[in-house]
Design a protein around this motif. Structure first.
Motif, short mmCIF file in Angstrom:
data_model
loop_
_atom_site.label_atom_id
_atom_site.label_comp_id
_atom_site.label_asym_id
_atom_site.label_seq_id
_atom_site.Cartn_x
_atom_site.Cartn_y
_atom_site.Cartn_z
N LYS A 68 0.82 -1.21 0.00
CA LYS A 68 0.00 0.00 0.00
C LYS A 68 0.86 1.26 0.00
O LYS A 68 1.97 1.28 0.53
CB LYS A 68 -0.95 0.01 1.21
CG LYS A 68 -0.26 0.15 2.56
CD LYS A 68 -1.31 0.16 3.69
CE LYS A 68 -0.66 0.39 5.06
NZ LYS A 68 -1.65 0.45 6.14
N ALA A 69 0.32 2.33 -0.61
CA ALA A 69 1.00 3.63 -0.61
C ALA A 69 0.88 4.30 0.75
O ALA A 69 1.63 5.22 1.05
CB ALA A 69 0.40 4.53 -1.69
N ASP A 70 -0.04 3.83 1.58
CA ASP A 70 -0.21 4.34 2.94
C ASP A 70 -0.54 5.82 2.93
O ASP A 70 0.12 6.64 3.56
CB ASP A 70 1.05 4.06 3.77
CG ASP A 70 0.78 4.11 5.27
OD1 ASP A 70 -0.36 3.87 5.68
OD2 ASP A 70 1.73 4.39 6.03
N PHE A 71 -1.61 6.16 2.21
CA PHE A 71 -2.07 7.55 2.19
C PHE A 71 -2.56 7.94 3.58
O PHE A 71 -3.49 7.34 4.11
CB PHE A 71 -3.20 7.73 1.18
CG PHE A 71 -2.79 7.53 -0.25
CD1 PHE A 71 -1.67 8.19 -0.76
CD2 PHE A 71 -3.51 6.70 -1.09
CE1 PHE A 71 -1.30 8.02 -2.09
CE2 PHE A 71 -3.15 6.53 -2.41
CZ PHE A 71 -2.03 7.18 -2.91
N GLU A 72 -1.95 8.96 4.16
CA GLU A 72 -2.27 9.35 5.53
C GLU A 72 -2.80 10.77 5.66
O GLU A 72 -3.15 11.20 6.76
CB GLU A 72 -1.02 9.21 6.42
CG GLU A 72 -0.57 7.77 6.63
CD GLU A 72 -1.44 7.01 7.61
OE1 GLU A 72 -2.40 7.59 8.14
OE2 GLU A 72 -1.19 5.81 7.81
N SER A 73 -2.83 11.51 4.55
CA SER A 73 -3.24 12.91 4.67
C SER A 73 -3.92 13.36 3.38
O SER A 73 -3.58 12.90 2.29
CB SER A 73 -2.03 13.80 4.94
OG SER A 73 -1.14 13.78 3.83
N VAL A 74 -4.89 14.25 3.52
CA VAL A 74 -5.45 14.93 2.35
C VAL A 74 -5.76 16.35 2.79
O VAL A 74 -6.32 16.57 3.87
CB VAL A 74 -6.71 14.20 1.81
CG1 VAL A 74 -7.83 14.15 2.83
CG2 VAL A 74 -7.17 14.82 0.52
N GLU A 75 -5.33 17.31 1.98
CA GLU A 75 -5.51 18.72 2.35
C GLU A 75 -5.92 19.53 1.14
O GLU A 75 -5.40 19.33 0.03
CB GLU A 75 -4.23 19.28 2.96
CG GLU A 75 -4.30 20.74 3.40
CD GLU A 75 -5.16 20.98 4.66
OE1 GLU A 75 -6.04 20.15 4.96
OE2 GLU A 75 -4.95 22.00 5.32
N LEU A 76 -6.88 20.43 1.34
CA LEU A 76 -7.36 21.32 0.30
C LEU A 76 -6.37 22.46 0.09
O LEU A 76 -5.87 23.05 1.05
CB LEU A 76 -8.73 21.87 0.69
CG LEU A 76 -9.53 22.64 -0.34
CD1 LEU A 76 -9.91 21.74 -1.51
CD2 LEU A 76 -10.77 23.25 0.31
N ILE A 77 -6.10 22.77 -1.20
CA ILE A 77 -5.16 23.84 -1.56
C ILE A 77 -5.93 24.90 -2.34
O ILE A 77 -6.38 24.65 -3.48
CB ILE A 77 -4.00 23.30 -2.44
CG1 ILE A 77 -3.31 22.10 -1.79
CG2 ILE A 77 -3.02 24.42 -2.78
CD1 ILE A 77 -2.45 22.43 -0.60
N ASN A 78 -6.11 26.07 -1.74
CA ASN A 78 -6.72 27.22 -2.43
C ASN A 78 -8.10 26.94 -3.01
O ASN A 78 -8.55 27.63 -3.94
CB ASN A 78 -5.80 27.74 -3.54
CG ASN A 78 -4.52 28.35 -2.99
OD1 ASN A 78 -4.51 28.92 -1.91
ND2 ASN A 78 -3.43 28.21 -3.73
N GLY A 79 -8.77 25.91 -2.52
CA GLY A 79 -10.12 25.60 -2.99
C GLY A 79 -10.19 24.99 -4.36
O GLY A 79 -11.29 24.72 -4.87
N THR A 80 -9.03 24.73 -5.00
CA THR A 80 -9.03 24.26 -6.38
C THR A 80 -8.37 22.90 -6.56
O THR A 80 -8.49 22.28 -7.62
CB THR A 80 -8.31 25.26 -7.30
OG1 THR A 80 -6.96 25.42 -6.84
CG2 THR A 80 -9.02 26.60 -7.28
N GLU A 81 -7.63 22.44 -5.56
CA GLU A 81 -6.95 21.16 -5.67
C GLU A 81 -6.71 20.59 -4.27
O GLU A 81 -6.90 21.27 -3.26
CB GLU A 81 -5.60 21.30 -6.39
CG GLU A 81 -4.61 22.21 -5.66
CD GLU A 81 -3.30 22.36 -6.43
OE1 GLU A 81 -2.43 21.50 -6.26
OE2 GLU A 81 -3.15 23.35 -7.17
#
Length: 290
Positions: A68-81
């Protein structure tokens, strides 16, 4: 600092919840052993999912631990990505960055960031430590990565970093600061989630405690904390405030935090997501005040 839990909500069809970000009328979420980006409505029901990983070694909804890539975080950047980082706990499988452009349909960019993670592994700050990126936060074009143990915050310019991973620029200057976080049963907690109060220039972080021997192996879950670090004047404060996150019928390993509503100065509604290391996810709907 105080936390008031409003509700605990079991989420179906989202394994091993590890990251969450509010967007529009719902929430994007990831699981650390899932190849998908999930979108949840306001009732925390999964209404869609998008494949974001190139990994083919998964059975049904979950990728085998070794691959697994072990995705541990997701964060919004400037509302577009949005961005999500692999933990780096195993190379090269977890040396991954996924950039998600919020068009319709979503546009997914995958990057091998082994050179960047190798650079971090060789820094003096990581001596006698492990690379294990557990959280990401964004503020004023600065990206903050949170390493679990040692508890390190790594800060750099996001625009410059994008040029770097595309081979168009040198590595941006890194600012690194170490923290010593609260303990449970003598075991120090480690960063597990983060976001930033845009109006108040404060990092909100979560930290969890597992009785495990390293960043790769799971261990007994002992509990979690939520805390706050001031980043006004473009500096990361050396001090923080925190409180324990109350358990329900089980001890929670809180993996991520997103802001649901900045109610007023000193009071904010948050959504936390937890992982029980057995494939289930629970949402904690709560309010913090300070």
């Amino acid at each position: 600092m105080e936390i008031t839990v409003l509700n605990y909500i079991k989420v179906n069809n989202l394994p091993s919840g590890s990251g969450m970000a509010k967007y529009g009328g719902g929430y994007y979420a990831i699981g650390d052993d899932s190849p998908y980006l999930f979108f949840l409505n306001k009732k925390f029901q999964v209404i869609s999912k998008t494949l974001i990983s190139n990994n083919k070694d998964f059975n049904g909804e979950r990728i085998i631990k070794a691959e697994k890539a072990d995705f541990e975080s997701v964060e919004l950047i400037n509302g577009t990505e949005m961005v999500t980082f692999g933990s780096g706990g195993k190379s090269p499988q977890r040396d991954v960055l996924v950039r998600i452009l919020l068009h319709q349909p979503l546009e997914i960019e995958n990057y091998d960031i082994t050179p960047f993670y190798n650079h971090l592994r060789n820094l003096p700050e990581f001596k006698n430590s492990e690379l294990n990126i557990e959280a990401t936060a964004f503020y004023d074009n600065q990206l903050y990565l949170f390493n679990r143990k040692k508890s390190l915050i790594i800060k750099f310019n996001y625009t410059h970093y994008l040029s770097f991973i595309k081979g168009e620029a040198e590595l941006p200057t890194l600012e690194i600061k170490e923290f010593f976080l609260p303990k449970i049963d003598g075991i120090e907690s480690g960063f597990s989630g983060a976001t930033i109060l845009q109006k108040d220039s404060k990092i909100i972080f979560t930290a969890s405690v597992e009785d495990s021997i390293n960043a790769y192996e799971d261990g007994e879950i002992l509990g979690s904390f939520i805390g706050m670090i001031d980043i006004s004047n473009n500096t990361i404060s050396k001090t923080y405030q925190y409180c324990a996150i109350p358990n329900n019928d089980e001890k929670f390993k809180v993996e991520s935090v997103t802001i649901d509503e900045e109610i007023e100065v000193g009071k904010t509604k948050l959504i936390l997501i937890t992982d029980d290391d057995e494939g289930s996810s629970t949402i904690i709907d709560c309010v913090i005040s300070w």
